[in-house]
Scaffold this motif. Structure first.
Motif, PDB file in Angstrom:
ATOM      1  N   GLN A  10       0.850  -1.188   0.000  1.00 17.17           N
ATOM      2  CA  GLN A  10       0.000   0.000   0.000  1.00 17.17           C
ATOM      3  C   GLN A  10       0.886   1.238   0.000  1.00 17.17           C
ATOM      4  O   GLN A  10       1.874   1.301   0.742  1.00 17.17           O
ATOM      5  CB  GLN A  10      -0.910   0.009   1.231  1.00 17.17           C
ATOM      6  CG  GLN A  10      -1.922   1.127   1.221  1.00 17.17           C
ATOM      7  CD  GLN A  10      -2.984   0.969   2.300  1.00 17.17           C
ATOM      8  OE1 GLN A  10      -2.900   0.099   3.155  1.00 17.17           O
ATOM      9  NE2 GLN A  10      -3.993   1.820   2.249  1.00 17.17           N
ATOM     10  N   ASN A  11       0.522   2.220  -0.819  1.00 10.42           N
ATOM     11  CA  ASN A  11       1.206   3.506  -0.837  1.00 10.42           C
ATOM     12  C   ASN A  11       0.357   4.517  -0.084  1.00 10.42           C
ATOM     13  O   ASN A  11      -0.853   4.604  -0.289  1.00 10.42           O
ATOM     14  CB  ASN A  11       1.441   3.977  -2.269  1.00 10.42           C
ATOM     15  CG  ASN A  11       2.409   3.069  -3.005  1.00 10.42           C
ATOM     16  OD1 ASN A  11       3.226   2.392  -2.395  1.00 10.42           O
ATOM     17  ND2 ASN A  11       2.322   3.051  -4.316  1.00 10.42           N
ATOM     18  N   ILE A  12       1.030   5.281   0.800  1.00 12.02           N
ATOM     19  CA  ILE A  12       0.337   6.193   1.701  1.00 12.02           C
ATOM     20  C   ILE A  12       0.946   7.592   1.539  1.00 12.02           C
ATOM     21  O   ILE A  12       2.171   7.725   1.577  1.00 12.02           O
ATOM     22  CB  ILE A  12       0.504   5.741   3.168  1.00 12.02           C
ATOM     23  CG1 ILE A  12       0.218   4.240   3.323  1.00 12.02           C
ATOM     24  CG2 ILE A  12      -0.399   6.530   4.091  1.00 12.02           C
ATOM     25  CD1 ILE A  12       0.688   3.671   4.637  1.00 12.02           C
ATOM     26  N   PRO A  13       0.112   8.627   1.411  1.00 13.29           N
ATOM     27  CA  PRO A  13       0.636   9.975   1.189  1.00 13.29           C
ATOM     28  C   PRO A  13       1.023  10.702   2.486  1.00 13.29           C
ATOM     29  O   PRO A  13       0.522  11.786   2.794  1.00 13.29           O
ATOM     30  CB  PRO A  13      -0.520  10.684   0.486  1.00 13.29           C
ATOM     31  CG  PRO A  13      -1.725  10.064   1.088  1.00 13.29           C
ATOM     32  CD  PRO A  13      -1.349   8.614   1.304  1.00 13.29           C
ATOM     33  N   ILE A  14       1.901  10.085   3.260  1.00 14.22           N
ATOM     34  CA  ILE A  14       2.406  10.706   4.488  1.00 14.22           C
ATOM     35  C   ILE A  14       3.913  10.511   4.529  1.00 14.22           C
ATOM     36  O   ILE A  14       4.474   9.717   3.766  1.00 14.22           O
ATOM     37  CB  ILE A  14       1.738  10.128   5.760  1.00 14.22           C
ATOM     38  CG1 ILE A  14       1.978   8.611   5.885  1.00 14.22           C
ATOM     39  CG2 ILE A  14       0.249  10.446   5.771  1.00 14.22           C
ATOM     40  CD1 ILE A  14       1.452   7.994   7.166  1.00 14.22           C
ATOM     41  N   SER A  15       4.560  11.211   5.425  1.00 16.02           N
ATOM     42  CA  SER A  15       6.013  11.092   5.543  1.00 16.02           C
ATOM     43  C   SER A  15       6.391   9.749   6.156  1.00 16.02           C
ATOM     44  O   SER A  15       5.578   9.095   6.823  1.00 16.02           O
ATOM     45  CB  SER A  15       6.565  12.216   6.423  1.00 16.02           C
ATOM     46  OG  SER A  15       6.171  12.022   7.771  1.00 16.02           O
ATOM     47  N   LEU A  16       7.611   9.360   5.934  1.00 12.58           N
ATOM     48  CA  LEU A  16       8.125   8.121   6.511  1.00 12.58           C
ATOM     49  C   LEU A  16       8.045   8.165   8.034  1.00 12.58           C
ATOM     50  O   LEU A  16       7.629   7.191   8.667  1.00 12.58           O
ATOM     51  CB  LEU A  16       9.563   7.880   6.042  1.00 12.58           C
ATOM     52  CG  LEU A  16      10.245   6.612   6.546  1.00 12.58           C
ATOM     53  CD1 LEU A  16       9.456   5.366   6.156  1.00 12.58           C
ATOM     54  CD2 LEU A  16      11.674   6.530   6.005  1.00 12.58           C
ATOM     55  N   ILE A 105       8.858   6.985  -0.860  1.00  8.73           N
ATOM     56  CA  ILE A 105       8.669   7.073  -2.311  1.00  8.73           C
ATOM     57  C   ILE A 105       8.213   8.490  -2.626  1.00  8.73           C
ATOM     58  O   ILE A 105       7.804   9.221  -1.716  1.00  8.73           O
ATOM     59  CB  ILE A 105       7.633   6.037  -2.821  1.00  8.73           C
ATOM     60  CG1 ILE A 105       6.275   6.262  -2.160  1.00  8.73           C
ATOM     61  CG2 ILE A 105       8.136   4.604  -2.617  1.00  8.73           C
ATOM     62  CD1 ILE A 105       5.138   5.451  -2.744  1.00  8.73           C
ATOM     63  N   PRO A 106       8.254   8.908  -3.880  1.00 10.58           N
ATOM     64  CA  PRO A 106       7.743  10.240  -4.212  1.00 10.58           C
ATOM     65  C   PRO A 106       6.280  10.384  -3.762  1.00 10.58           C
ATOM     66  O   PRO A 106       5.441   9.542  -4.087  1.00 10.58           O
ATOM     67  CB  PRO A 106       7.866  10.309  -5.730  1.00 10.58           C
ATOM     68  CG  PRO A 106       8.987   9.365  -6.046  1.00 10.58           C
ATOM     69  CD  PRO A 106       8.851   8.241  -5.043  1.00 10.58           C
ATOM     70  N   GLY A 107       6.006  11.366  -2.946  1.00 15.03           N
ATOM     71  CA  GLY A 107       4.642  11.619  -2.489  1.00 15.03           C
ATOM     72  C   GLY A 107       4.229  10.863  -1.251  1.00 15.03           C
ATOM     73  O   GLY A 107       3.085  10.972  -0.825  1.00 15.03           O
ATOM     74  N   GLY A 108       5.119  10.058  -0.667  1.00  9.36           N
ATOM     75  CA  GLY A 108       4.715   9.341   0.536  1.00  9.36           C
ATOM     76  C   GLY A 108       5.581   8.147   0.887  1.00  9.36           C
ATOM     77  O   GLY A 108       6.803   8.186   0.766  1.00  9.36           O
ATOM     78  N   VAL A 109       4.900   7.091   1.273  1.00 11.59           N
ATOM     79  CA  VAL A 109       5.560   5.889   1.781  1.00 11.59           C
ATOM     80  C   VAL A 109       4.942   4.664   1.132  1.00 11.59           C
ATOM     81  O   VAL A 109       3.717   4.568   0.995  1.00 11.59           O
ATOM     82  CB  VAL A 109       5.393   5.783   3.319  1.00 11.59           C
ATOM     83  CG1 VAL A 109       5.904   4.464   3.856  1.00 11.59           C
ATOM     84  CG2 VAL A 109       6.087   6.935   4.010  1.00 11.59           C
ATOM     85  N   PHE A 152      -5.363   8.356   6.188  1.00 11.08           N
ATOM     86  CA  PHE A 152      -4.241   9.094   5.596  1.00 11.08           C
ATOM     87  C   PHE A 152      -4.433   9.472   4.124  1.00 11.08           C
ATOM     88  O   PHE A 152      -3.625  10.218   3.590  1.00 11.08           O
ATOM     89  CB  PHE A 152      -2.946   8.277   5.723  1.00 11.08           C
ATOM     90  CG  PHE A 152      -2.620   7.890   7.134  1.00 11.08           C
ATOM     91  CD1 PHE A 152      -2.243   8.848   8.066  1.00 11.08           C
ATOM     92  CD2 PHE A 152      -2.694   6.569   7.541  1.00 11.08           C
ATOM     93  CE1 PHE A 152      -1.925   8.505   9.372  1.00 11.08           C
ATOM     94  CE2 PHE A 152      -2.382   6.197   8.840  1.00 11.08           C
ATOM     95  CZ  PHE A 152      -2.009   7.170   9.754  1.00 11.08           C
ATOM     96  N   GLY A 153      -5.434   8.924   3.456  1.00 10.44           N
ATOM     97  CA  GLY A 153      -5.615   9.150   2.037  1.00 10.44           C
ATOM     98  C   GLY A 153      -4.845   8.125   1.227  1.00 10.44           C
ATOM     99  O   GLY A 153      -4.302   7.156   1.760  1.00 10.44           O
ATOM    100  N   SER A 154      -4.810   8.321  -0.088  1.00  8.21           N
ATOM    101  CA  SER A 154      -4.093   7.373  -0.962  1.00  8.21           C
ATOM    102  C   SER A 154      -3.315   8.149  -2.018  1.00  8.21           C
ATOM    103  O   SER A 154      -3.631   9.294  -2.307  1.00  8.21           O
ATOM    104  CB  SER A 154      -5.064   6.396  -1.625  1.00  8.21           C
ATOM    105  OG  SER A 154      -5.968   7.093  -2.445  1.00  8.21           O
ATOM    106  N   ILE A 155      -2.338   7.484  -2.552  1.00  8.00           N
ATOM    107  CA  ILE A 155      -1.524   8.085  -3.615  1.00  8.00           C
ATOM    108  C   ILE A 155      -2.102   7.653  -4.958  1.00  8.00           C
ATOM    109  O   ILE A 155      -2.407   6.527  -5.182  1.00  8.00           O
ATOM    110  CB  ILE A 155      -0.050   7.646  -3.502  1.00  8.00           C
ATOM    111  CG1 ILE A 155       0.545   8.196  -2.214  1.00  8.00           C
ATOM    112  CG2 ILE A 155       0.741   8.112  -4.710  1.00  8.00           C
ATOM    113  CD1 ILE A 155       1.975   7.805  -1.968  1.00  8.00           C
TER     114      ILE A 155
END
Length: 155
Positions: A10-16, A105-109, A152-155
């Motif tokens: 899963q890709n998440i739009p938050i910082s590491l 990753i670009p835009g999140g984690v 957290f939303g999604s990328i």
């Protein structure tokens, strides 16, 4: 003995650091587990407690038919903001080895879960896995994906 391997991504739009703070807090597991499982951490942990290698966490969980079970896991490995591993010490599985990996990753984690588990009681356990457990684990991770998107939303 039969081992089952599952992978979830899963890709998440938050910082590491934000991802690590959330997922390395054992109490947050309750927030992303289906309510019908009545999942509850019983270790007496506080919200600010973070996991560390050697940490033992106990739970009550109702995986099927409302039957409450005790479950105990140990956090066996922790590499800050990279990964942690939990392994069952007591519970419903013959064994449970769950890796949680985090990568910026670009835009999140990008979050990757690698789960390896085994069922007790030989051929009966294999049948129960095929009929029920494998699907239930998939449903749990599907729910987790939805809850993480809500939080957290999604990328």
């Amino acid at each position: 003995m039969q081992a089952y391997h599952l992978k979830f991504n899963q890709n998440i739009p938050i910082s590491l650091s934000a991802a690590w703070d959330f997922f390395s807090s054992p109490l947050n597991l309750q927030k992303i587990t289906p309510p019908e499982m009545a999942f509850k951490v019983t270790s007496g942990l506080k919200a600010e407690d973070k996991m560390y290698a050697g940490m033992i966490i106990t739970y009550k969980v109702s995986p099927m038919l409302g039957i409450k079970m005790d479950w105990m896991t140990e956090i066996t490995h922790v590499e800050h903001e990279q990964y942690f591993i939990d392994e069952q010490r007591f519970g419903p599985y013959q064994f449970w080895h769950h890796q949680h990996h985090f990568k910026e990753i670009p835009g999140g984690v990008e979050m990757n879960d690698i789960l390896t588990y085994g069922m007790p009681v030989g051929i009966i356990g294999r049948a129960v896995n095929k009929i029920y457990v494998a699907n239930k684990i998939q449903q749990i991770f599907n729910y987790r994906t939805k809850k993480v998107i809500e939080l957290f939303g999604s990328i």
